[in-house]
Write a protein that holds these residues in place. Structure first.
Motif, mmCIF file in Angstrom:
data_model
loop_
_atom_site.group_PDB
_atom_site.id
_atom_site.type_symbol
_atom_site.label_atom_id
_atom_site.label_comp_id
_atom_site.label_asym_id
_atom_site.label_seq_id
_atom_site.Cartn_x
_atom_site.Cartn_y
_atom_site.Cartn_z
ATOM 1 N N ILE A 62 0.994 -1.083 0.141
ATOM 2 C CA ILE A 62 0.025 -0.135 -0.045
ATOM 3 C C ILE A 62 0.974 1.307 0.042
ATOM 4 C CG2 ILE A 62 -0.300 -0.154 2.645
ATOM 5 C CD1 ILE A 62 -3.521 0.989 1.902
ATOM 6 N N LYS A 63 2.235 1.160 0.685
ATOM 7 C CA LYS A 63 2.894 2.419 0.535
ATOM 8 C C LYS A 63 3.494 2.665 -0.788
ATOM 9 C CE LYS A 63 7.114 -0.028 1.714
ATOM 10 N NZ LYS A 63 8.533 0.093 2.397
ATOM 11 N N HIS A 64 3.393 1.685 -1.660
ATOM 12 C CA HIS A 64 3.747 1.965 -3.022
ATOM 13 C C HIS A 64 2.744 2.523 -3.895
ATOM 14 C CE1 HIS A 64 7.735 0.669 -2.199
ATOM 15 N NE2 HIS A 64 7.158 -0.820 -2.073
ATOM 16 N N TYR A 65 1.470 1.697 -3.597
ATOM 17 C CA TYR A 65 0.461 1.859 -4.725
ATOM 18 C C TYR A 65 -0.887 2.468 -4.085
ATOM 19 C CZ TYR A 65 3.350 -2.071 -6.416
ATOM 20 O OH TYR A 65 4.484 -2.667 -6.906
ATOM 21 N N GLY A 66 -0.792 2.879 -2.883
ATOM 22 C CA GLY A 66 -1.947 3.607 -2.206
ATOM 23 C C GLY A 66 -1.951 5.035 -2.518
ATOM 24 N N ALA A 83 4.288 6.331 -4.581
ATOM 25 C CA ALA A 83 4.992 6.650 -5.742
ATOM 26 C C ALA A 83 4.480 5.835 -7.111
ATOM 27 C CB ALA A 83 6.721 6.187 -5.554
ATOM 28 N N TYR A 84 4.114 4.625 -6.656
ATOM 29 C CA TYR A 84 3.398 3.987 -8.117
ATOM 30 C C TYR A 84 1.937 3.794 -8.022
ATOM 31 C CZ TYR A 84 8.369 3.388 -8.197
ATOM 32 O OH TYR A 84 9.775 3.768 -8.214
ATOM 33 N N HIS A 85 1.236 4.810 -7.238
ATOM 34 C CA HIS A 85 -0.172 4.733 -7.339
ATOM 35 C C HIS A 85 -0.890 4.694 -8.596
ATOM 36 C CE1 HIS A 85 -4.196 5.147 -5.895
ATOM 37 N NE2 HIS A 85 -4.321 6.620 -6.232
ATOM 38 N N THR A 93 5.946 -11.864 -4.833
ATOM 39 C CA THR A 93 5.680 -11.126 -3.888
ATOM 40 C C THR A 93 4.232 -10.729 -3.211
ATOM 41 O OG1 THR A 93 7.513 -9.793 -4.737
ATOM 42 C CG2 THR A 93 6.277 -8.643 -2.901
ATOM 43 N N TYR A 94 3.136 -11.066 -4.434
ATOM 44 C CA TYR A 94 1.901 -10.753 -4.105
ATOM 45 C C TYR A 94 1.070 -11.698 -4.392
ATOM 46 C CZ TYR A 94 3.477 -5.891 -3.597
ATOM 47 O OH TYR A 94 4.393 -4.645 -3.127
ATOM 48 N N GLN A 95 -0.194 -11.692 -3.694
ATOM 49 C CA GLN A 95 -1.191 -12.831 -3.953
ATOM 50 C C GLN A 95 -1.906 -12.554 -5.392
ATOM 51 O OE1 GLN A 95 -1.915 -14.942 -1.512
ATOM 52 N NE2 GLN A 95 -3.292 -16.072 -2.865
HETATM 53 C C1 HEM Z 1 11.216 2.081 -15.205
HETATM 54 C C2 HEM Z 1 11.209 2.917 -14.155
HETATM 55 C C3 HEM Z 1 10.795 2.191 -12.829
HETATM 56 C C4 HEM Z 1 9.641 1.591 -12.642
HETATM 57 C C5 HEM Z 1 8.800 0.796 -13.470
HETATM 58 C C6 HEM Z 1 9.607 1.320 -11.155
HETATM 59 C C7 HEM Z 1 8.556 0.716 -10.408
HETATM 60 C C8 HEM Z 1 8.778 0.245 -9.165
HETATM 61 C C9 HEM Z 1 7.915 -0.441 -8.446
HETATM 62 C C10 HEM Z 1 6.396 -1.221 -9.331
HETATM 63 C C11 HEM Z 1 8.136 -0.414 -7.127
HETATM 64 C C12 HEM Z 1 7.291 -1.094 -6.054
HETATM 65 C C13 HEM Z 1 7.939 -2.737 -5.765
HETATM 66 C C14 HEM Z 1 6.922 -3.213 -4.867
HETATM 67 O O1 HEM Z 1 5.707 -3.673 -5.024
HETATM 68 O O2 HEM Z 1 7.432 -3.538 -3.818
HETATM 69 C C15 HEM Z 1 9.209 0.355 -6.930
HETATM 70 C C16 HEM Z 1 9.856 0.542 -6.007
HETATM 71 C C17 HEM Z 1 11.067 1.091 -5.863
HETATM 72 N N1 HEM Z 1 11.563 2.116 -6.791
HETATM 73 FE FE1 HEM Z 1 11.286 2.040 -8.675
HETATM 74 N N2 HEM Z 1 10.543 1.767 -10.507
HETATM 75 C C18 HEM Z 1 11.249 2.676 -11.563
HETATM 76 C C19 HEM Z 1 12.412 3.641 -11.273
HETATM 77 C C20 HEM Z 1 12.890 3.858 -10.169
HETATM 78 C C21 HEM Z 1 14.027 4.813 -9.939
HETATM 79 C C22 HEM Z 1 14.935 5.591 -11.176
HETATM 80 C C23 HEM Z 1 14.476 4.893 -8.690
HETATM 81 C C24 HEM Z 1 15.483 5.760 -7.927
HETATM 82 C C25 HEM Z 1 15.666 6.858 -8.101
HETATM 83 C C26 HEM Z 1 13.429 3.815 -8.112
HETATM 84 C C27 HEM Z 1 13.283 3.648 -6.617
HETATM 85 C C28 HEM Z 1 12.483 2.965 -6.211
HETATM 86 C C29 HEM Z 1 12.668 2.392 -4.743
HETATM 87 C C30 HEM Z 1 13.641 3.265 -3.527
HETATM 88 C C31 HEM Z 1 11.678 1.642 -4.370
HETATM 89 C C32 HEM Z 1 11.488 0.828 -3.132
HETATM 90 C C33 HEM Z 1 10.686 1.751 -2.339
HETATM 91 C C34 HEM Z 1 10.539 0.886 -0.809
HETATM 92 O O3 HEM Z 1 10.669 -0.331 -0.761
HETATM 93 O O4 HEM Z 1 10.332 1.717 0.133
HETATM 94 N N3 HEM Z 1 12.655 3.477 -9.028
HETATM 95 N N4 HEM Z 1 9.728 0.629 -8.297
#
Ligand code: HEM
Length: 256
Positions: free
Chosen positions: A77-81, A85-87, A133-135
């Motif tokens: 939820i912290k990512h998708y809620g 960042a990925y809501h 990772t997920y269901q």
């Molecule tokens: C094509 C580009 C990218 C895509 C599609 C993407 C996608 C994602 C997704 C879907 C997650 C969540 C994964 C989960 O469900 O645990 C994630 C986590 C994360 N992403 Fe990205 N990402 C991209 C680029 C980046 C970039 C450039 C950075 C850094 C500058 C970054 C930093 C992070 C970090 C730090 C997390 C983990 C956050 C945490 O666990 O608290 N991502 N990414």
């Protein structure tokens, strides 16, 4: 089943597992990895139904789809809620954006026809990530799966790109081991230098090798690689010695 809760759930689980295998046999064999029967896909959703799971207030939950497979990403939820960042990936299949990083409205699409075989490999790596990772929830009816949950022609095409990409990747990895990249440095006083050691290009090995320029058919320019056998390298038309550097030298200064 009233009064026989445990027996009842066991029966329901067994029944749904066998139904799932009946309805998704290919799914099971292709992408199941080490999944248990409880994790098999169960539901077929259309994109409108999927959009009800975007994590917004009042929504039914948080789902996300990739390559037509739906996952319950509530634990993320912290990512998708909302505010995550990925809501913007919630409640839809935005397969293309996993590779392009284009999170604009037009980039958040399941049309992956522009991807190269190697990019398709990377996309399936994301699919594996979600499976692990997920269901698993089910499948989206649309680009990748038909109304009955069978793979569409488009998915079969993407899978053929996956096979091609995996072959390419294996070939590239084989080449990286055979011809690891050189070490290199540059200083204004001494100019450039390339050299080989038992660890370069991220490859640890028992041999040092000699630097050679590796050319690729169809690509302009060359890259420096370490070659184990200097004399065998002479027979490979894609490998060239550095100007002014002897055949057996492990280090070559780059002449302008
Ligand atoms: C094509 C580009 C990218 C895509 C599609 C993407 C996608 C994602 C997704 C879907 C997650 C969540 C994964 C989960 O469900 O645990 C994630 C986590 C994360 N992403 Fe990205 N990402 C991209 C680029 C980046 C970039 C450039 C950075 C850094 C500058 C970054 C930093 C992070 C970090 C730090 C997390 C983990 C956050 C945490 O666990 O608290 N991502 N990414």
């Amino acid at each position: 089943c009233l009064g026989f809760d445990i027996l009842c759930s066991a029966l329901v689980a067994m029944l749904s597992a066998s139904l799932a295998v009946l309805f998704f046999p290919r799914q099971w064999s292709l992408y199941s990895g080490s999944k248990s029967t409880q994790e098999l896909p169960r539901r077929l959703l259309n994109s409108q139904e999927l959009s009800l799971y975007d994590g917004e207030v009042g929504s039914k939950g948080i789902y996300l789809a990739i390559l037509g497979q739906v996952f319950d990403v509530h634990n993320g939820i912290k990512h998708y809620g909302p505010g995550g960042a990925y809501h913007f990936m919630a409640g839809k299949d935005a397969s293309l954006a996993f590779i392009t990083g284009d999170f604009t409205e037009s980039g958040l699409t399941d049309d992956v026809s522009s991807l190269s075989p190697l990019q398709v490999v990377a996309l399936f790596d994301w699919l594996l990530f979600y499976q692990r990772t997920y269901q698993t929830v089910g499948l989206v009816i649309g680009r990748f799966y038909s109304k009955s949950g069978t793979p569409t022609k488009f998915l079969l095409h993407v899978e053929s790109l996956l096979a091609k990409g995996q072959q390419l990747k294996a070939k590239t990895e084989g080449e990286m081991l055979r011809f690891p990249a050189c070490n290199s440095e540059w200083s204004s006083a001494r100019g450039g230098r390339v050299w080989c050691s038992t660890k370069s290009g991220g490859v640890e090995r028992s041999w040092t090798g000699v630097p050679r320029k590796l050319f690729h058919a169809g690509a302009s320019g060359s890259r420096c690689v370490c070659v184990e056998d200097p004399s065998a390298a002479k027979e490979n038309p894609n490998l060239q010695e550095y100007d002014g550097c002897s055949t057996h030298a492990v280090s070559c200064s780059l002449v302008e």
